[in-house]
Scaffold this motif. Structure first.
Motif, mmCIF file in Angstrom:
data_model
loop_
_atom_site.group_PDB
_atom_site.id
_atom_site.type_symbol
_atom_site.label_atom_id
_atom_site.label_comp_id
_atom_site.label_asym_id
_atom_site.label_seq_id
_atom_site.Cartn_x
_atom_site.Cartn_y
_atom_site.Cartn_z
ATOM 1 N N ASP A 128 -7.060 60.545 19.103
ATOM 2 C CA ASP A 128 -7.639 60.790 20.817
ATOM 3 C C ASP A 128 -6.942 60.975 20.992
ATOM 4 O OD1 ASP A 128 -9.862 58.437 19.498
ATOM 5 O OD2 ASP A 128 -9.097 57.229 19.570
ATOM 6 N N GLN A 129 -5.429 61.074 20.534
ATOM 7 C CA GLN A 129 -4.688 62.047 21.230
ATOM 8 C C GLN A 129 -3.462 62.697 20.069
ATOM 9 O OE1 GLN A 129 -5.722 61.995 24.710
ATOM 10 N NE2 GLN A 129 -4.349 63.068 25.272
ATOM 11 N N LEU A 130 -2.889 63.202 20.505
ATOM 12 C CA LEU A 130 -1.992 64.375 19.489
ATOM 13 C C LEU A 130 -0.935 64.526 19.952
ATOM 14 C CD1 LEU A 130 -0.778 64.969 16.532
ATOM 15 C CD2 LEU A 130 -1.855 66.992 17.069
ATOM 16 N N TYR A 131 0.387 63.993 19.768
ATOM 17 C CA TYR A 131 1.172 64.458 20.662
ATOM 18 C C TYR A 131 3.039 65.156 19.606
ATOM 19 C CZ TYR A 131 -0.051 61.876 24.081
ATOM 20 O OH TYR A 131 -0.965 60.679 25.330
ATOM 21 N N LEU A 132 3.258 65.916 19.799
ATOM 22 C CA LEU A 132 5.024 66.601 19.085
ATOM 23 C C LEU A 132 5.862 66.564 20.090
ATOM 24 C CD1 LEU A 132 5.312 68.300 17.229
ATOM 25 C CD2 LEU A 132 5.563 70.357 18.033
ATOM 26 N N LEU A 176 11.390 67.130 14.717
ATOM 27 C CA LEU A 176 10.276 67.157 15.392
ATOM 28 C C LEU A 176 9.684 65.867 15.175
ATOM 29 C CD1 LEU A 176 8.844 70.721 14.384
ATOM 30 C CD2 LEU A 176 9.566 68.924 16.060
ATOM 31 N N LYS A 177 8.623 65.142 15.738
ATOM 32 C CA LYS A 177 7.994 63.711 15.321
ATOM 33 C C LYS A 177 7.087 63.957 15.967
ATOM 34 C CE LYS A 177 8.145 58.924 15.447
ATOM 35 N NZ LYS A 177 8.902 57.381 16.215
ATOM 36 N N ALA A 178 5.475 63.898 14.441
ATOM 37 C CA ALA A 178 4.186 63.911 15.463
ATOM 38 C C ALA A 178 3.598 62.912 15.354
ATOM 39 C CB ALA A 178 3.276 65.323 14.385
ATOM 40 N N GLU A 179 3.110 62.559 16.438
ATOM 41 C CA GLU A 179 2.420 61.003 16.546
ATOM 42 C C GLU A 179 0.928 61.284 16.863
ATOM 43 O OE1 GLU A 179 5.550 58.110 18.136
ATOM 44 O OE2 GLU A 179 4.749 59.559 19.947
ATOM 45 N N GLY A 180 0.030 60.396 16.569
ATOM 46 C CA GLY A 180 -1.257 60.383 16.136
ATOM 47 C C GLY A 180 -2.244 59.164 16.904
ATOM 48 N N ASN A 181 -2.705 59.126 18.043
ATOM 49 C CA ASN A 181 -3.505 58.126 18.750
ATOM 50 C C ASN A 181 -4.179 57.807 17.920
ATOM 51 O OD1 ASN A 181 -3.779 55.903 20.535
ATOM 52 N ND2 ASN A 181 -3.186 56.434 22.742
ATOM 53 N N ASN A 183 -6.846 54.440 18.470
ATOM 54 C CA ASN A 183 -7.990 53.290 18.824
ATOM 55 C C ASN A 183 -6.855 52.179 19.811
ATOM 56 O OD1 ASN A 183 -10.437 53.542 18.151
ATOM 57 N ND2 ASN A 183 -9.805 53.026 16.035
ATOM 58 N N GLY A 184 -5.520 53.266 19.732
ATOM 59 C CA GLY A 184 -4.377 52.243 21.024
ATOM 60 C C GLY A 184 -2.950 52.294 20.162
ATOM 61 N N GLN A 185 -3.812 53.140 18.878
ATOM 62 C CA GLN A 185 -2.316 53.038 17.683
ATOM 63 C C GLN A 185 -2.111 54.248 17.171
ATOM 64 O OE1 GLN A 185 -1.459 49.957 16.535
ATOM 65 N NE2 GLN A 185 -2.796 48.481 17.729
ATOM 66 N N TYR A 186 -0.340 54.062 17.726
ATOM 67 C CA TYR A 186 0.279 55.256 17.428
ATOM 68 C C TYR A 186 0.699 54.954 15.618
ATOM 69 C CZ TYR A 186 0.236 56.800 22.443
ATOM 70 O OH TYR A 186 -0.074 56.755 23.493
ATOM 71 N N THR A 187 0.500 56.623 15.122
ATOM 72 C CA THR A 187 1.089 56.764 13.913
ATOM 73 C C THR A 187 1.757 58.270 13.576
ATOM 74 O OG1 THR A 187 -1.508 55.773 12.891
ATOM 75 C CG2 THR A 187 0.178 56.765 11.577
ATOM 76 N N SER A 188 2.705 57.835 12.999
ATOM 77 C CA SER A 188 3.532 59.502 12.807
ATOM 78 C C SER A 188 2.500 60.573 11.412
ATOM 79 C CB SER A 188 4.565 59.086 12.124
ATOM 80 O OG SER A 188 5.206 58.181 12.668
ATOM 81 N N LEU A 189 2.860 61.824 12.322
ATOM 82 C CA LEU A 189 2.329 62.489 11.167
ATOM 83 C C LEU A 189 2.887 62.779 10.401
ATOM 84 C CD1 LEU A 189 -1.589 62.970 13.121
ATOM 85 C CD2 LEU A 189 -0.917 61.263 11.408
#
Length: 227
Positions: A128-132, A176-181, A183-189
């Protein structure tokens, strides 16, 4: 008198035939040549029973078998020469990779004073949301980039070297640390960044080996090469 006899004996010995030593080679080939085959065939024909001559089909089959065996042997030799030529060409082509950049799985990024950091984020499932997130050597967060919702696949990123305050960061290595949201849960990618290719070499079993700052990797394991 003894001196005269000795002289005569030496003179007579020089007139006799001397045994000559003929150099021989200890190496013998066990390969059956074409001349050996026809010699065996001639012997077979000379000792055959005139009342029961050899069957023509049998003779043709023997000649065909020998011709095929000889052809396969020659083909193997040509394949070996072709393989050596291809290896040489591969080494020449691989040398052109030196100085370029290889995209490898890594969470570190080298930034210069004016450079732009590039790489990819591997999105294993739609998010739902991708952060770097970019961290300096002290572990401080210097930049957080929002890429919004992304589907499954590789997402390319570019970091201009600016922090969240739009200030240029010092050159050096950043984490670098990528995170994917989801359903409200953040997972490292996982992430991949470009590393300099320092040298290449040819390994018989592994093919072309590329040496980078991350170590030696096979060329087949590199996702992308950039100038």
């Amino acid at each position: 008198m003894s001196d005269v006899a000795s002289t005569n004996t030496s003179y007579l010995d020089s007139l006799r035939w001397q045994d000559k030593k003929v150099a021989t080679s200890d190496k013998k080939s066990d390969a059956l040549t074409q001349s050996d085959f026809f010699a065996l065939l001639t012997q077979q024909l000379s000792f055959q029973d005139p009342s029961k001559p050899a069957d023509n089909d049998q003779m043709i089959a023997q000649m065909t078998s020998f011709t095929m065996a000889e052809g396969i042997s020659n083909l193997n030799s040509k394949f070996e020469a072709l393989s050596a030529s291809m290896t040489s060409n591969s080494a020449l082509q691989a040398s052109a990779l030196v100085g370029k950049k290889a995209l490898l799985e890594s969470n570190t990024l080298e930034m210069s004073e004016t450079g732009v950091g590039k790489g990819s984020i591997v999105v294993e499932k739609p998010v739902d949301q991708l952060y770097l997130n970019v961290y300096d050597s002290a572990g401080q967060l210097v930049r957080r980039i929002d890429y919004g919702a992304k589907t499954e696949g590789a997402v390319r990123f570019e970091w201009d070297g600016l922090n969240d305050n739009k200030e240029r960061v010092p050159p050096g290595q950043y984490t670098l640390k990528a995170e994917g949201n989801m359903n409200g849960q953040y997972t490292s990618l996982p992430t991949a960044t470009f590393k300099n290719i320092d040298s290449v070499n040819i390994n018989g079993s592994s093919g072309i080996i590329v040496n980078t700052s991350l170590g030696a990797v096979r060329l087949t394991d590199i996702a992308e090469i950039a100038g």
